[in-house]
Write a protein that holds these residues in place. Structure first.
Motif, PDB file in Angstrom:
ATOM      1  N   ARG A 190      -7.258  14.035   0.356  1.00 43.23           N
ATOM      2  CA  ARG A 190      -7.504  14.429  -0.728  1.00 43.23           C
ATOM      3  C   ARG A 190      -6.905  12.529  -1.454  1.00 43.23           C
ATOM      4  NH1 ARG A 190      -8.206  19.368  -1.099  1.00 43.23           N
ATOM      5  NH2 ARG A 190      -7.671  20.789   0.871  1.00 43.23           N
ATOM      6  N   PRO A 191      -7.078  12.983  -3.098  1.00 43.76           N
ATOM      7  CA  PRO A 191      -6.093  12.242  -3.556  1.00 43.76           C
ATOM      8  C   PRO A 191      -4.816  12.398  -3.686  1.00 43.76           C
ATOM      9  CG  PRO A 191      -7.522  13.290  -4.956  1.00 43.76           C
ATOM     10  CD  PRO A 191      -8.231  13.507  -3.527  1.00 43.76           C
ATOM     11  N   LEU A 192      -3.885  10.977  -2.815  1.00 47.91           N
ATOM     12  CA  LEU A 192      -2.958  10.781  -2.674  1.00 47.91           C
ATOM     13  C   LEU A 192      -1.812  11.632  -3.728  1.00 47.91           C
ATOM     14  CD1 LEU A 192      -3.082   8.069  -0.189  1.00 47.91           C
ATOM     15  CD2 LEU A 192      -2.720  10.399   1.103  1.00 47.91           C
ATOM     16  N   TRP A 193      -1.943  12.225  -4.448  1.00 45.65           N
ATOM     17  CA  TRP A 193      -0.013  13.171  -5.139  1.00 45.65           C
ATOM     18  C   TRP A 193      -0.560  14.956  -5.308  1.00 45.65           C
ATOM     19  CZ3 TRP A 193      -1.626  15.111  -9.511  1.00 45.65           C
ATOM     20  CH2 TRP A 193      -2.803  15.364  -9.932  1.00 45.65           C
ATOM     21  N   ILE A 233       4.165  10.883  -5.280  1.00 51.71           N
ATOM     22  CA  ILE A 233       2.691   9.431  -5.314  1.00 51.71           C
ATOM     23  C   ILE A 233       3.003   9.108  -4.027  1.00 51.71           C
ATOM     24  CG2 ILE A 233       3.222   7.961  -6.705  1.00 51.71           C
ATOM     25  CD1 ILE A 233       0.380   7.750  -7.827  1.00 51.71           C
ATOM     26  N   HIS A 234       1.737   8.720  -3.676  1.00 50.86           N
ATOM     27  CA  HIS A 234       1.782   7.753  -2.485  1.00 50.86           C
ATOM     28  C   HIS A 234       2.714   6.362  -2.580  1.00 50.86           C
ATOM     29  CE1 HIS A 234       1.162   6.066   1.932  1.00 50.86           C
ATOM     30  NE2 HIS A 234       1.498   7.461   2.498  1.00 50.86           N
ATOM     31  N   HIS A 235       3.019   5.767  -2.235  1.00 47.94           N
ATOM     32  CA  HIS A 235       3.758   4.314  -2.275  1.00 47.94           C
ATOM     33  C   HIS A 235       2.942   3.465  -1.689  1.00 47.94           C
ATOM     34  CE1 HIS A 235       6.231   1.236  -3.267  1.00 47.94           C
ATOM     35  NE2 HIS A 235       7.108   2.003  -2.913  1.00 47.94           N
ATOM     36  N   ALA A 236       1.209   3.669  -1.480  1.00 42.70           N
ATOM     37  CA  ALA A 236      -0.303   3.243  -1.211  1.00 42.70           C
ATOM     38  C   ALA A 236      -0.496   2.523  -2.317  1.00 42.70           C
ATOM     39  CB  ALA A 236      -0.878   3.224  -0.323  1.00 42.70           C
ATOM     40  N   LEU A 237      -0.530   3.420  -3.459  1.00 41.16           N
ATOM     41  CA  LEU A 237      -0.967   3.794  -4.891  1.00 41.16           C
ATOM     42  C   LEU A 237      -0.968   3.503  -6.249  1.00 41.16           C
ATOM     43  CD1 LEU A 237      -2.944   7.068  -4.714  1.00 41.16           C
ATOM     44  CD2 LEU A 237      -3.919   5.387  -4.327  1.00 41.16           C
ATOM     45  N   ALA A 238       0.706   3.436  -6.236  1.00 43.49           N
ATOM     46  CA  ALA A 238       1.312   2.704  -7.089  1.00 43.49           C
ATOM     47  C   ALA A 238       3.356   2.427  -6.764  1.00 43.49           C
ATOM     48  CB  ALA A 238       1.919   4.066  -8.072  1.00 43.49           C
ATOM     49  N   ASP A 239       3.498   1.390  -6.891  1.00 44.77           N
ATOM     50  CA  ASP A 239       5.698   1.069  -7.566  1.00 44.77           C
ATOM     51  C   ASP A 239       6.020   1.640  -8.030  1.00 44.77           C
ATOM     52  OD1 ASP A 239       4.732  -0.472  -9.248  1.00 44.77           O
ATOM     53  OD2 ASP A 239       4.208  -2.595  -8.177  1.00 44.77           O
ATOM     54  N   GLY A 240       7.453   1.035  -8.289  1.00 45.13           N
ATOM     55  CA  GLY A 240       8.029   1.968  -9.210  1.00 45.13           C
ATOM     56  C   GLY A 240       7.706   1.902 -10.780  1.00 45.13           C
ATOM     57  N   VAL A 241       7.655   0.627 -10.960  1.00 43.84           N
ATOM     58  CA  VAL A 241       6.863   0.271 -11.739  1.00 43.84           C
ATOM     59  C   VAL A 241       6.270   0.578 -12.891  1.00 43.84           C
ATOM     60  CG1 VAL A 241       6.513  -2.129 -13.431  1.00 43.84           C
ATOM     61  CG2 VAL A 241       8.322  -1.943 -11.666  1.00 43.84           C
TER      62      VAL A 241
END
Lengths: 449, 449
Positions: free
Chosen positions: B112-115, B134-142
């Protein structure tokens, strides 16, 4: 660890965690103090001397990836293993179902003993629940029932005891393996021999017994999709008296009636989705190899194959077909030399499981359409610290390639059936649970006329 | 998917799930209807047209094990992604901490979508929480902060908007990568080149700048143990005004003050356990490579190395040492050609992460003792459907070999610090959180005199 126990460790994947669970629903005692649940959590978290399997941790050794072994630890982190949760309002079946489905998709931490216990408050009508999860490598269904029985009282006794708390049965010596041939140390060669023997005897028996169902003779169906991480859980209660009455009228076993009811429910459910195969669905039906008083941990289970006669519309005719297949399976097992029977699981389930683990399920014919299990549970009403155990549902494992597991546990006057499915493959699992009640009604009517 | 994003997928292990989360605590609006939470859940579960990264699923392809890619889906199972949970009474910090620790140990379903988003009711003082994972592959902290900002209002506005609901920033074109060299398509060869370049320039800079901290120069410590599956989470709030005032007095940055406070807390905590190394602990400090308005998904982060000066007892002296190292790191980065900066993460973090994934952490010197991160968050008070966002804590990733991650997010007048640890390695994480407040008091006193 036996070869079968080890397989549950080695074949565990992200998509198919290999734990089973018991979902127990309790009525708060009429005179329950406001801190009843808090006390229960505190009691369950209080340090006790743990026996196997509660203190068993996967050993770290160079070869442990190939041949997993267990080692005992003296202390564990009870705050971790015993979880205190709550349902959002109104705390109905829906909220409980969501929580249990989500918990059941989460696998066990391999750096700790392979179990967790979740005490859930906030169920409507003054109830609470316990979801007790244990890795299948540590215990089969029959063994799990022993733990449930051991921590409950037969009276509204006030003392609270945890399932892992001085369970007397863990101290008793297993009495079955007097015959050492019954618990052989198996190597891969033995399994290969058993596969050959099983195949040969299957072929032989099939020629002499056309009712015998062979593995890999199941039709393709929606039940043989790809299992993903998330779960869906549904439950249903069937009255044991009704199953027994039908069984007596039809001259079959209660388990045949149960299988027939499940068959009818699946037939209706898959028909409604245009997904009923022409040939009947085939179930793998585990049976226990434990002899009376055998309280060893781990797995002592073998499999037989049964038709669910989902190609037949007539309830009574369906039941007779189911019975013919289980009867043939019984004859076949009894004809096998006793020491070989424990190998049946490895011989029959291993190809299926290996195929699943290797991602070959879409290329091979399904070994079965699903597993339908039936575990004898406590016969009389049980209590935990004065709280009456209202129901006890099994939550089991959809293996890769079989998106649904149906397991029943008898408790008091009911067979409590747990439907555990891979979430996407079977979106309307609760409907299937409802259909099983309708199927029982229909079958009953067939024998009333 | 960039090489760094892909690494978060490929290096994910049972023990080290690679997701990050935001824990948001809200005050119920004063005039909240009894079904406020129910409505919130319903609203979050209502189907909307999803943009990236919320609709991104791992693509199934022959090479996807090596080079993971994402593909968009048009429909998702909102009942699965949005969870409604509750805390058991009394719904205090302890109960919330337990729930969040447990949720954070559970990895995301790769089909599934990783969140997932968890709405938690039953917090004391009329509050509720949202834990958005959320998976770190999809978004960083900022990037995560952008989503938080996008779904909140600056006024006690009544409309409820989900973080994935028509987020305007996902539609805006990323404006930074005007210079294509800034987002190069990287191969393994590029990374190798970057490693060489980084090493060379490190060596060169070190000769010219003795304050520059090199990777793999950290002492062995309790913070470099083996990470297991379970998590422990603690939180603390530090007043930004106080950090800024000290920074101004000392002629350093606020982040230097934050690092110094964390250093002092770790010094006290490890000393109490007889575990303080003689040499100072070294932190990897991520910095954002995003330019203003860069709203691309995935990771645009690089790392620098800083001393936490835990070998120094004097608060003001410690702060000066910390500053000297971050200042040297800044000079070093600025001396690098801009297109090479994005490679720093791969060059510096990759050896550490690969060593962790390969189980070599016990044989290699630790590349750093821990990651200490600081992400700019919303400056003014935010509201969700009239509910005031009281606090916003980051929950991050202990990488294999570094059992603790400390990440701060600024929100309004506070730096909200989330301590995320591997459960067994750091049993008293809440104490460390408390010590960071004490450390701030001490540092303040040092500059008052």
């Amino acid at each position: 660890m036996s070869l079968v126990d080890a397989a549950f460790i080695n074949l565990e994947r992200r998509e198919t965690p290999m734990h089973v669970a018991g979902l127990m629903i309790y009525e708060l005692p009429p005179d329950a103090a406001p801190d009843f649940i808090k006390n229960l959590v505190r009691r369950f978290r209080s340090p006790v001397k743990l026996g196997a399997p509660w203190n068993q941790v996967l050993a770290k050794a160079p070869l442990s990836r190939l041949a997993p072994a267990m080692t005992a630890v003296s202390q564990i982190d009870f705050d971790y293993h015993v979880r205190h949760s709550a349902l959002p309002a109104p705390g109905g079946e829906r909220e409980l179902g969501e929580l249990i489905s989500n918990l059941h998709g989460v696998w066990l931490d391999r750096s700790r003993p392979l179990w967790t216990c979740h005490i859930v408050e906030g169920l409507e009508h003054g109830r609470f629940a316990i979801y007790l999860k244990i890795h299948h490598a540590l215990a089969d269904g029959v063994r799990c029932m022993r733990f449930v029985e051991a921590c409950h009282a037969m009276t509204p006794d006030q003392a609270i005891r945890a399932p892992w708390d001085g369970t007397p049965t863990t101290k008793r010596k297993p009495c079955a393996p007097a015959d050492p041939a019954m618990t052989p140390r198996l190597g891969l060669g033995d399994v290969a021999a058993a596969v050959r023997h099983t195949a040969t005897s299957m072929r032989w028996s099939r020629d002499h017994d056309p009712e015998l169902i062979r593995p890999f003779s199941a039709p393709r169906s929606k039940l043989n999709g790809y299992v993903t991480n998330a779960r869906r859980v549904a439950t249903q209660q069937l009255e044991i008296d009704r199953l027994k009455r039908i069984a007596k009228h039809a001259g079959v076993s209660s388990n045949d009636v149960y299988l027939s009811v499940i068959g009818a429910a699946l037939r209706a459910h898959l028909s409604a989705q245009d997904g009923l195969p022409d040939r009947s669905l085939i179930a793998a039906v585990p049976f226990s190899l434990r002899q009376l008083g055998d309280d060893a941990n781990g797995n002592q289970v073998a499999f037989s194959w049964a038709t669910l006669a989902t190609d037949i519309d007539e309830p009574a005719v369906r039941l007779n077909r189911v019975h013919a297949s289980t009867f043939a399976a019984k004859r076949h097992i009894e004809a096998m030399p006793a020491p070989l029977r424990p190998l049946l699981t490895a011989a029959l389930a291993a190809p299926a499981t290996l195929a699943g683990a290797a991602g070959l399920t879409q290329w091979l014919p399904p070994p079965m359409n699903l597993v339908v299990s039936n575990v004898p549970g406590p016969a009389s009403t049980l209590y935990l610290g004065g709280a009456r155990l209202e129901a006890l549902y099994p939550v089991s494992i959809p293996m890769q390639g079989q998106v649904l597991n149906i397991t029943g546990v008898s408790y008091g006057r009911h067979l409590n059936v747990g439907f555990t499915g891979s979430r996407d493959a079977l979106p309307h699992l609760q409907r299937l649970a409802l259909l099983s009640r309708t199927a029982l009604d229909e079958l009953e009517r067939a024998y009333e006329n």
